[in-house]
Design a protein around this motif. Structure first.
Motif, short mmCIF file in Angstrom:
data_model
loop_
_atom_site.label_atom_id
_atom_site.label_comp_id
_atom_site.label_asym_id
_atom_site.label_seq_id
_atom_site.Cartn_x
_atom_site.Cartn_y
_atom_site.Cartn_z
N ASN A 28 8.88 138.71 -19.59
CA ASN A 28 7.81 139.39 -20.33
C ASN A 28 6.47 139.31 -19.61
OD1 ASN A 28 7.62 136.66 -20.78
ND2 ASN A 28 6.87 136.86 -22.88
N ILE A 29 6.51 139.37 -18.31
CA ILE A 29 5.28 139.34 -17.52
C ILE A 29 4.43 140.57 -17.86
CG2 ILE A 29 6.36 140.51 -15.55
CD1 ILE A 29 4.59 138.72 -13.74
N ALA A 30 3.13 140.36 -17.98
CA ALA A 30 2.23 141.45 -18.33
C ALA A 30 1.66 142.12 -17.07
CB ALA A 30 1.09 140.92 -19.20
N THR A 31 1.11 143.29 -17.26
CA THR A 31 0.64 144.10 -16.14
C THR A 31 -0.37 143.37 -15.26
OG1 THR A 31 0.97 146.10 -17.44
CG2 THR A 31 -0.46 146.29 -15.51
N ASN A 32 -1.27 142.61 -15.87
CA ASN A 32 -2.33 141.95 -15.11
C ASN A 32 -1.99 140.52 -14.67
OD1 ASN A 32 -4.00 144.21 -15.40
ND2 ASN A 32 -4.83 143.45 -17.33
N ASP A 33 -0.78 140.09 -14.96
CA ASP A 33 -0.40 138.71 -14.62
C ASP A 33 -0.12 138.54 -13.14
OD1 ASP A 33 1.55 137.90 -17.64
OD2 ASP A 33 -0.61 137.96 -17.25
N TYR A 34 -0.57 137.43 -12.59
CA TYR A 34 -0.20 137.02 -11.26
C TYR A 34 0.88 135.94 -11.35
CZ TYR A 34 -3.96 139.45 -8.84
OH TYR A 34 -4.77 140.42 -8.31
N ILE A 35 1.59 135.73 -10.26
CA ILE A 35 2.63 134.71 -10.18
C ILE A 35 2.14 133.66 -9.19
CG2 ILE A 35 5.02 134.21 -9.59
CD1 ILE A 35 5.40 137.37 -10.09
N ALA B 223 9.61 117.19 -4.10
CA ALA B 223 8.50 117.30 -5.04
C ALA B 223 8.95 118.13 -6.24
CB ALA B 223 7.29 117.96 -4.38
N VAL B 224 8.06 118.29 -7.20
CA VAL B 224 8.29 119.19 -8.32
C VAL B 224 7.53 120.48 -8.03
CG1 VAL B 224 8.02 119.58 -10.79
CG2 VAL B 224 8.55 117.28 -9.94
N TYR B 225 8.19 121.61 -8.25
CA TYR B 225 7.59 122.92 -7.99
C TYR B 225 7.47 123.68 -9.30
CZ TYR B 225 8.32 121.81 -3.13
OH TYR B 225 8.26 121.20 -1.89
N TYR B 226 6.26 124.16 -9.57
CA TYR B 226 5.98 124.86 -10.81
C TYR B 226 5.75 126.35 -10.55
CZ TYR B 226 4.88 120.20 -12.67
OH TYR B 226 4.94 118.89 -13.06
N CYS B 227 6.36 127.16 -11.37
CA CYS B 227 6.15 128.61 -11.36
C CYS B 227 5.28 128.94 -12.57
CB CYS B 227 7.50 129.32 -11.47
SG CYS B 227 7.40 131.08 -11.84
N LEU B 228 4.16 129.62 -12.34
CA LEU B 228 3.26 129.96 -13.43
C LEU B 228 2.95 131.45 -13.40
CD1 LEU B 228 2.04 127.12 -11.90
CD2 LEU B 228 0.98 127.04 -14.14
N VAL B 229 2.82 132.01 -14.58
CA VAL B 229 2.53 133.44 -14.70
C VAL B 229 1.38 133.62 -15.68
CG1 VAL B 229 3.43 135.64 -15.51
CG2 VAL B 229 4.88 134.13 -14.17
N GLY B 230 0.38 134.37 -15.28
CA GLY B 230 -0.72 134.61 -16.20
C GLY B 230 -1.84 135.38 -15.56
N GLU B 231 -2.76 135.80 -16.43
CA GLU B 231 -3.93 136.54 -15.97
C GLU B 231 -5.13 135.61 -15.78
OE1 GLU B 231 -5.05 139.53 -18.73
OE2 GLU B 231 -6.74 140.25 -17.55
N GLN C 195 0.50 132.51 -4.10
CA GLN C 195 0.29 133.38 -5.26
C GLN C 195 0.55 134.82 -4.85
OE1 GLN C 195 -3.82 134.41 -6.86
NE2 GLN C 195 -3.14 132.99 -8.43
N GLY C 196 1.10 135.60 -5.79
CA GLY C 196 1.34 137.00 -5.48
C GLY C 196 1.34 137.85 -6.73
N LEU D 221 1.93 134.87 -24.29
CA LEU D 221 1.97 134.25 -22.97
C LEU D 221 3.33 134.49 -22.34
CD1 LEU D 221 0.29 130.79 -23.65
CD2 LEU D 221 -0.73 132.82 -22.61
N ALA D 222 3.29 134.82 -21.06
CA ALA D 222 4.55 135.01 -20.36
C ALA D 222 5.25 133.68 -20.19
CB ALA D 222 4.28 135.65 -19.00
N LYS D 223 6.51 133.65 -20.59
CA LYS D 223 7.28 132.41 -20.47
C LYS D 223 8.08 132.45 -19.19
CE LYS D 223 11.07 130.01 -22.81
NZ LYS D 223 10.59 128.67 -22.50
N THR D 224 8.17 131.31 -18.52
CA THR D 224 8.93 131.25 -17.28
C THR D 224 10.13 130.33 -17.43
OG1 THR D 224 7.59 129.42 -16.45
CG2 THR D 224 6.85 131.64 -15.90
N THR D 225 11.19 130.65 -16.71
CA THR D 225 12.39 129.82 -16.68
C THR D 225 12.75 129.57 -15.24
OG1 THR D 225 13.18 130.83 -18.74
CG2 THR D 225 14.77 129.62 -17.41
N GLN D 226 12.89 128.31 -14.88
CA GLN D 226 13.28 127.94 -13.52
C GLN D 226 14.27 126.80 -13.60
OE1 GLN D 226 8.76 126.46 -12.92
NE2 GLN D 226 10.08 125.88 -11.22
N PRO D 227 15.08 126.60 -12.55
CA PRO D 227 16.08 125.52 -12.60
C PRO D 227 15.40 124.16 -12.72
CG PRO D 227 15.96 126.51 -10.41
CD PRO D 227 15.16 127.38 -11.31
N ILE D 228 16.07 123.24 -13.37
CA ILE D 228 15.51 121.91 -13.56
C ILE D 228 15.47 121.14 -12.25
CG2 ILE D 228 15.88 119.68 -14.66
CD1 ILE D 228 17.06 121.18 -17.02
#
Lengths: 116, 109
Positions: free
Chosen positions: B26-33, B84-92, B49-50, B1-8
């Motif tokens: 370590n984002i994978a080829t088919n992963d969206y953000i 608010a809280v903002y989440y960054c997610l990466v995955g297929e 999403q992009g 799984l692609a791990k994400t790091t963002q400021p607290i």
């Protein structure tokens, strides 16, 4: 109005009792999800269902059970085996499980469960 | 799984632009953000999403460099209601997404 509903908003139970949380959607989505959120933490996936009559364990399925007998409904049962069930529970749905433009998860308002 | 790091956390003032950068080496080829916003005691709400380059909608912009190892969510002219809280997610696939602790954005008057 199309959307996803969860009931009740607040739920109190005694330790050792099973409790079922309701989740209904009228968005005609195939995929549904259950998440748990603890204070100051992100969401953790409990179970997900890609289609009716099928569901899969997420990251923290122990002590929980689900069913998906109807497309619009995905109830979650918190069993007495769940050691620390007090949390905020969120249900979500999406067209399907694949990421991609136009496929987002829609979340319900959540149920806050407190076990006394 | 692609791990994400963002400021607290991040602080801003009304009318300013807020930029939140998320690292996903370590984002994978088919992963969206994908980015979600969450207010207290509510479920998260999809923001944007992009896959690559730049995506803009009525709420935010998402900038993704060519190597896709990071992304930046840009919130133009924030108001108090953007706290608010903002989440960054990466995955297929949705069931592989990981909602970490997110970034708590506080907008002050």
């Amino acid at each position: 109005d199309g959307g996803i509903t969860q009931s009740p908003k607040y739920l109190f139970r005694k330790e050792g009792q099973n409790v079922t949380l309701s989740c209904e959607q009228n968005l005609n989505h195939d995929a549904m999800y259950w998440y748990r959120q603890d204070p100051g933490q992100g969401l953790r996936l409990i179970y997900y269902s890609q289609i009716v009559n099928d569901f899969q364990k997420g990251d923290i399925a122990e002590g929980y059970s689900v069913s998906r007998e109807k497309k619009e409904s995905f109830p979650l049962t918190v069993t007495s085996a769940q050691k620390n069930p007090t949390a905020f529970y969120l249900c979500a749905s999406s067209i399907d499980t694949r990421q991609g433009v136009g496929n987002e998860q829609f979340f319900g308002p959540g149920t806050r469960l407190t076990v006394l | 799984l692609a791990k994400t790091t963002q400021p607290i956390s991040m602080d801003s003032y009304e009318g300013q632009e807020v930029n939140i950068t998320c690292s996903h080496n370590n984002i994978a080829t088919n992963d969206y953000i994908t980015w979600y916003q969450q207010f207290p005691s509510q479920g998260p709400r999809f923001i944007i999403q992009g896959y690559k380059t730049k995506v803009t909608n009525e709420v935010a912009s998402l900038f993704i460099p060519a190597d896709r190892k990071s992304s930046t969510l840009s919130l133009p002219r924030v108001s108090l209601s953007d706290t608010a809280v903002y989440y960054c997610l990466v995955g297929e696939d949705d069931y592989k997404l990981s909602f970490g602790a997110g970034t708590t954005v506080t907008v002050r008057a």
